[in-house]
Enzyme design. Structure first.
Site, PDB file in Angstrom:
ATOM      1  N   LYS A 229       0.863  -1.187   0.000  1.00 53.21           N
ATOM      2  CA  LYS A 229       0.000   0.000   0.000  1.00 53.21           C
ATOM      3  C   LYS A 229       0.895   1.229   0.000  1.00 53.21           C
ATOM      4  CE  LYS A 229      -3.461   2.482   2.672  1.00 53.21           C
ATOM      5  NZ  LYS A 229      -4.443   2.436   3.753  1.00 53.21           N
TER       6      LYS A 229
ATOM      7  N   LYS B  45      -2.192  -1.596  -3.756  1.00 51.64           N
ATOM      8  CA  LYS B  45      -3.057  -0.418  -3.694  1.00 51.64           C
ATOM      9  C   LYS B  45      -2.226   0.845  -3.793  1.00 51.64           C
ATOM     10  CE  LYS B  45      -6.045   1.931  -0.495  1.00 51.64           C
ATOM     11  NZ  LYS B  45      -6.413   2.058   0.884  1.00 51.64           N
TER      12      LYS B  45
HETATM   13  C1  PBG Z   1      -6.964   3.344   5.495  1.00 50.22           C
HETATM   14  C2  PBG Z   1      -7.472   3.261   4.126  1.00 50.22           C
HETATM   15  C3  PBG Z   1      -7.406   4.242   3.139  1.00 50.22           C
HETATM   16  C4  PBG Z   1      -8.008   3.713   2.014  1.00 50.22           C
HETATM   17  C5  PBG Z   1      -8.462   2.439   2.327  1.00 50.22           C
HETATM   18  N1  PBG Z   1      -8.105   2.169   3.647  1.00 50.22           N
HETATM   19  C6  PBG Z   1      -6.912   5.644   3.192  1.00 50.22           C
HETATM   20  C7  PBG Z   1      -5.548   5.978   3.532  1.00 50.22           C
HETATM   21  O1  PBG Z   1      -4.657   5.144   3.672  1.00 50.22           O
HETATM   22  O2  PBG Z   1      -5.347   7.175   3.687  1.00 50.22           O
HETATM   23  C8  PBG Z   1      -8.130   4.422   0.701  1.00 50.22           C
HETATM   24  C9  PBG Z   1      -9.142   3.894  -0.232  1.00 50.22           C
HETATM   25  C10 PBG Z   1      -9.449   4.782  -1.359  1.00 50.22           C
HETATM   26  O3  PBG Z   1      -8.812   5.822  -1.616  1.00 50.22           O
HETATM   27  O4  PBG Z   1     -10.395   4.432  -2.065  1.00 50.22           O
HETATM   28  N2  PBG Z   1      -7.883   3.015   6.451  1.00 50.22           N
END
Ligand code: PBG
Length: 327
Positions: free
Chosen positions: A195, A248
Site C-alpha cells: 500500500k 493499492k
Molecule cells: C486506510 C485506508 C485508506 C483507504 C483504504 N483504507 C486511506 C488511507 O490510507 O489514507 C483508501 C481507499 C481509497 O482511496 O479508495 N484506512
C-alpha cells in the site's frame, strides 16, 4: 510468421473473432464493493468527490448490500465512521462500535454476501493517523496490538474476512495470532501488503473523514517509486499468514500487480481507489471521456495486469453493464 503471411488484423475483423480471441474477461465474480457506514438512521449523505457513493446509516447500508447481492457481487468492504474520535481509536474495537453494529445487521439481513472489514485506525483517531502516537510519531508496536484487538472485535461481530490497511510492521502476524486465540482460525486475512503513500486516496479521506490532521502517511505507507520493496512487503505478509495479498492503488501500480503475480501464488487483490474512480467520473461528467468505456477498460487492465480480485467503487455499475451483456 511475418507480414504478409501473418496479418494480426484478421482476428480483429469483427466482434465474434474478438470474442473468441479475448485474453482477459472481467466478471462480476472479481468484484468487491467498498461502502461507508455512519451512526444514526435514515442517513444517505452523498460524497461529493465520489459520485454515487454515500455515507450511510445501517438501514440504508443494508439496502445497498441487498442491491449488491442482487447484482451478484460476492463481497462488500465496510468502512466505519464513528460519531466520536479520540487519541486512542477506542471506536475501532468497541463492542458496540459503528462497524461492529453494522456487520451484525448486514450479516443478519443479507447472510449470503461476504462482509469484509477494513482494519485500520485512521477513521477512529482524532489526529487521523493510522495508529497510536508516541512523541508525534505513529508507534508501530502499540498500534499492532490495537489492530489485532480491532480485527478480533470485527470477527466477533461476524465479519467474514478482515483487511488490515494500516501498513504497520508485523500487523498481519499479530492479527492472525489474535484471531486464532479467539477461535477465529477460519477467518481469512486480506492484507493490504503493498500500500503506497498515494495522493489518489484524496476523495476517500473526505468519505471516511480520515485525513491526517498533521503530517502525512509517508513514514508507514510505501514510497511510490519502489517495486522491489513491494515484493519484500508481500513476502512478509505471506509469512505472517495473509490469505490474499493486495496492491493499492491499482491503475498507477499495474507493474506492481504484474510483479506480484509473477512472484507469488496467492490470490491477488487490487484496490481501484477513490482517486482513480473520481478521475473517470469527473472526466465523464465534463464530457471528456466515455465514462462506461473508461470504467471497463480500467477494470479490465487491472485484471490483465494479474489481479484476481478488484475492490472498486464501480462494482455496481460494472456488474450492471456485465449483466446487460453489452461489453
Ligand atoms: C486506510 C485506508 C485508506 C483507504 C483504504 N483504507 C486511506 C488511507 O490510507 O489514507 C483508501 C481507499 C481509497 O482511496 O479508495 N484506512
Amino acid at each position: 510468421m511475418y507480414f504478409p503471411a501473418y496479418r494480426p488484423r484478421r482476428l480483429r475483423k469483427n466482434e465474434n473473432f474478438r470474442r473468441l480471441t479475448r485474453e482477459t474477461r472481467l466478471s462480476v465474480d472479481d468484484l468487491i464493493y467498498p461502502l461507508f457506514v455512519v451512526e444514526g438512521k435514515g442517513i444517505k449523505k452523498p460524497i461529493d468527490s465520489m459520485p454515487g457513493n454515500y455515507q450511510m446509516s445501517v438501514d440504508n447500508l443494508v439496502k445497498e448490500v441487498r442491491e449488491a447481492k442482487a447484482l451478484g457481487i460476492p463481497g462488500v468492504l465496510l468502512f466505519g465512521i464513528p460519531e466520536k474520535k479520540d487519541e486512542v481509536a477506542s471506536g475501532a474495537f468497541a463492542e458496540n462500535g459503528v462497524i461492529q453494529k453494522a456487520v451484525k445487521k448486514v450479516k443478519d439481513a443479507v447472510p449470503d454476501i461476504l462482509v469484509i472489514t477494513d482494519v485500520c485506525l485512521c477513521e477512529y483517531t482524532s489526529h487521523g493517523h493510522c495508529g497510536m502516537l508516541k512523541g508525534g510519531e505513529v508507534d508501530n508496536d502499540t498500534t499492532v496490538e490495537v489492530l489485532a484487538e480491532t480485527a478480533v472485535s470485527q470477527a466477533r461481530a461476524g465479519a467474514d474476512m478482515v483487511a488490515p490497511s494500516a501498513m504497520m510492521d508485523g500487523q498481519v502476524g499479530a492479527i492472525r495470532d489474535g484471531l486464532d486465540e479467539a477461535g477465529f482460525e477460519a477467518v481469512p486475512i486480506m492484507a493490504y501488503s503493498a500500500k503506497y503513500a498515494s495522493c489518489f486516496y484524496g476523495p476517500f479521506r473526505e468519505a471516511a473523514e480520515s485525513a491526517p490532521q498533521f503530517g502525512d502517511r509517508k513514514a508507514y505507507q510505501m514510497d511510490p517509486p519502489n517495486v522491489v520493496e513491494a515484493v519484500r512487503e508481500i513476502g512478509l505478509d505471506i509469512e505472517e499468514g495473509a490469505d490474499i495479498i493486495m496492491v493499492k492503488p491499482a491503475l498507477p501500480y499495474l507493474d506492481v500487480i504484474r510483479t506480484a503475480r509473477e512472484e507469488f501464488d496467492l490470490p491477488i487483490a487490487a484496490y481501484n481507489v477513490s482517486g482513480e474512480f473520481a478521475m473517470i467520473k469527473a472526466a465523464a461528467r465534463l464530457g471528456w471521456l466515455d465514462g462506461e468505456r473508461a470504467m471497463m477498460e480500467a477494470l479490465t487492465a487491472i485484471k490483465r495486469a494479474g489481479a484476481d480480485i478488484i475492490l472498486t467503487y464501480f462494482a455496481k455499475d460494472a456488474a450492471k453493464l456485465l449483466q446487460s451483456g453489452k461489453p
